[in-house]
Motif scaffolding. Structure first.
Motif, PDB file in Angstrom:
ATOM      1  N   LEU A 132       0.824  -1.220   0.000  1.00  0.00           N
ATOM      2  CA  LEU A 132       0.000   0.000   0.000  1.00  0.00           C
ATOM      3  C   LEU A 132       0.854   1.265   0.000  1.00  0.00           C
ATOM      4  CD1 LEU A 132      -2.693  -1.041   2.650  1.00  0.00           C
ATOM      5  CD2 LEU A 132      -2.895  -1.097   0.152  1.00  0.00           C
ATOM      6  N   SER A 133       2.115   1.139  -0.392  1.00  0.00           N
ATOM      7  CA  SER A 133       3.021   2.284  -0.327  1.00  0.00           C
ATOM      8  C   SER A 133       2.555   3.514  -1.110  1.00  0.00           C
ATOM      9  CB  SER A 133       4.418   1.860  -0.798  1.00  0.00           C
ATOM     10  OG  SER A 133       4.402   1.374  -2.125  1.00  0.00           O
ATOM     11  N   PRO A 134       1.769   3.381  -2.205  1.00  0.00           N
ATOM     12  CA  PRO A 134       1.327   4.597  -2.898  1.00  0.00           C
ATOM     13  C   PRO A 134       0.257   5.384  -2.149  1.00  0.00           C
ATOM     14  CG  PRO A 134       1.294   2.697  -4.392  1.00  0.00           C
ATOM     15  CD  PRO A 134       1.438   2.170  -2.997  1.00  0.00           C
ATOM     16  N   ALA A 138      -0.834   9.370  -2.549  1.00  0.00           N
ATOM     17  CA  ALA A 138      -2.103   9.723  -3.177  1.00  0.00           C
ATOM     18  C   ALA A 138      -2.926  10.636  -2.271  1.00  0.00           C
ATOM     19  CB  ALA A 138      -2.896   8.452  -3.505  1.00  0.00           C
ATOM     20  N   VAL A 139      -2.990  10.293  -0.990  1.00  0.00           N
ATOM     21  CA  VAL A 139      -3.770  11.088  -0.043  1.00  0.00           C
ATOM     22  C   VAL A 139      -3.180  12.485   0.115  1.00  0.00           C
ATOM     23  CG1 VAL A 139      -4.466  11.288   2.383  1.00  0.00           C
ATOM     24  CG2 VAL A 139      -4.648   9.079   1.209  1.00  0.00           C
ATOM     25  N   LEU A 169      -1.384  12.128  -9.496  1.00  0.00           N
ATOM     26  CA  LEU A 169      -0.054  12.733  -9.564  1.00  0.00           C
ATOM     27  C   LEU A 169       0.829  12.211  -8.438  1.00  0.00           C
ATOM     28  CD1 LEU A 169       1.955  14.819 -10.687  1.00  0.00           C
ATOM     29  CD2 LEU A 169       0.800  16.559  -9.312  1.00  0.00           C
ATOM     30  N   GLY A 170       0.270  12.116  -7.232  1.00  0.00           N
ATOM     31  CA  GLY A 170       1.028  11.594  -6.102  1.00  0.00           C
ATOM     32  C   GLY A 170       1.427  10.142  -6.285  1.00  0.00           C
ATOM     33  N   THR A 171       0.512   9.344  -6.821  1.00  0.00           N
ATOM     34  CA  THR A 171       0.818   7.933  -7.065  1.00  0.00           C
ATOM     35  C   THR A 171       1.938   7.788  -8.090  1.00  0.00           C
ATOM     36  OG1 THR A 171      -1.475   7.321  -6.576  1.00  0.00           O
ATOM     37  CG2 THR A 171      -0.154   5.721  -7.795  1.00  0.00           C
ATOM     38  N   GLY A 192       7.971  -2.072  -1.039  1.00  0.00           N
ATOM     39  CA  GLY A 192       6.729  -1.376  -1.342  1.00  0.00           C
ATOM     40  C   GLY A 192       6.153  -1.886  -2.652  1.00  0.00           C
ATOM     41  N   LEU A 193       5.087  -1.275  -3.121  1.00  0.00           N
ATOM     42  CA  LEU A 193       4.455  -1.734  -4.359  1.00  0.00           C
ATOM     43  C   LEU A 193       5.406  -1.678  -5.555  1.00  0.00           C
ATOM     44  CD1 LEU A 193       1.894  -2.770  -5.737  1.00  0.00           C
ATOM     45  CD2 LEU A 193       1.260  -0.384  -6.171  1.00  0.00           C
ATOM     46  N   PRO A 194       6.207  -0.610  -5.737  1.00  0.00           N
ATOM     47  CA  PRO A 194       7.122  -0.600  -6.893  1.00  0.00           C
ATOM     48  C   PRO A 194       8.108  -1.757  -6.869  1.00  0.00           C
ATOM     49  CG  PRO A 194       6.948   1.601  -5.931  1.00  0.00           C
ATOM     50  CD  PRO A 194       6.273   0.654  -4.982  1.00  0.00           C
TER      51      PRO A 194
END
Length: 270
Positions: A132-134, A138-139, A169-171, A192-194
Motif C-alpha cells: 500500500l506504499s502509494p 495519493a492522499v 499525480l502523487g501515485t 513497497g508496491l514498486p
C-alpha cells in the motif's frame, strides 16, 4: 562541526528535490487561487515546514539501512551529520508546521496536518514497506489543493477532479521516486508496491498513472483549449515513455507530471 557544515547536511537530508517541488507547487497554487502575497507565503511556509519534517524523519528512520548499502548521499548514514541534530530540527519544524497551519485556519490546518503531514510520516514509519506504499502519496497530493483553497478568506473545497488529479499525480510521483533506489531498498528489506512490481512494470505504470491524471484534468476543465493542449503533450510523452530506453522513460514521465501540475495551477486561476 561548523554551522555551514550542519546547514549543508540538513539541506541534503531534507530530500531537497521533492521538498522544493512540493513547496513550489504550493506557492503556485496559492498565487493562482488568489491569495495575497503574505497569505500565500504563510500557506507555503506551512507546507515547507511539514515537508522538511517528513524528509528529515525519513533519513532518521532509514539511517541503518542507508549505512548498510553505503549511501554516499545520506549525511546521517555517512556520519557527517549527528542524528541528534536532525531530531532537534525535525521536532522544531514539526512544531512550526502546526503553528503555521493553524494560522491558515482550522479547516486548512486539519487537512494539512491530518492528511498531508500525517501521510508523509505514515509512509516513513510503515507504508513504504507494504504493497500500500502509494496510498500516503495519493492522499497527501489529493489534499494539497484543499490546503490552499481552505486557507482563503472564504474557505472552499477544490473540485473533486482537482483532488483526483492530485491523487494520481502523487501515485505517479511515488512510482518515479522509488525507481532509482529499488535495488538498495530490496537489499535492506523494503518492499513497497514498486519493488513488488519490478522496474520494468513501474517504468510503464508510472506514465500510465500520470496520463490518467491528465485525462481527468482535461475532463474536469471541460476540454478547453489549454486542457486539450496539455493532454496532447501528455499523450505524446506517454508514448515516448513506453517506447524509450535508458533514462528516457523516466524523463518523459516527469514531463507528464509537470504538465499535470501546470493543469492544476491553471485550473485554480480560472
Amino acid at each position: 562541526m561548523s554551522i555551514s557544515g550542519v546547514a549543508r547536511g540538513l539541506a541534503l537530508a531534507s530530500h531537497p528535490g521533492p521538498t522544493l517541488a512540493v513547496t513550489t507547487f504550493t506557492a503556485l497554487l496559492a498565487a493562482s487561487a488568489g491569495h495575497p502575497l503574505g497569505r500565500g507565503a504563510l500557506v507555503t511556509s506551512a507546507v515547507l515546514t511539514g515537508q522538511l519534517s517528513i524528509g528529515w524523519s525519513n533519513d532518521l528512520v532509514d539511517a541503518a539501512r542507508d549505512r548498510a548499502v553505503e549511501r554516499s548521499d545520506k549525511p546521517i548514514a555517512r556520519g557527517d551529520l549527528p542524528a541528534r541534530t536532525v531530531r532537534v530540527a525535525t521536532g522544531a519544524t514539526l512544531a512550526a508546521c502546526i503553528v503555521l497551519s493553524l494560522a491558515c485556519g482550522v479547516a486548512s490546518a486539519a487537512v494539512h496536518l491530518l492528511l498531508g503531514v500525517a501521510s508523509g510520516w505514515a509512509y516513513n514509519l510503515y507504508f513504504k514497506r507494504t504493497a500500500l506504499s502509494p496510498v500516503p502519496y495519493a492522499v497527501a497530493f489529493a489534499a494539497l489543493p484543499a490546503v490552499v483553497t481552505l486557507a482563503l478568506p472564504a474557505p472552499v473545497w477544490p473540485p473533486a477532479w482537482v483532488m483526483l488529479t492530485g491523487a494520481l499525480l502523487g501515485t505517479g510521483a511515488h512510482l518515479l521516486n522509488a525507481l532509482p533506489d529499488l535495488a538498495d531498498d530490496e537489499a535492506t528489506g523494503v518492499r513497497g508496491l514498486p519493488h513488488r512490481l519490478g522496474a520494468g512494470v513501474v517504468r510503464v505504470l508510472a506514465p500510465a498513472v500520470l496520463l490518467a491524471g491528465s485525462v481527468v484534468a482535461a475532463l474536469g476543465r471541460g476540454f478547453d483549449p489549454p486542457g486539450v493542449a496539455l493532454l496532447g503533450v501528455c499523450v505524446a510523452l506517454a508514448a515516448v515513455a513506453v517506447q524509450g530506453r535508458g533514462r528516457v522513460p523516466f524523463v518523459a514521465a516527469v514531463g507528464i507530471a509537470l504538465a499535470n501540475v501546470v493543469s492544476l495551477v491553471v485550473s485554480q486561476s480560472s
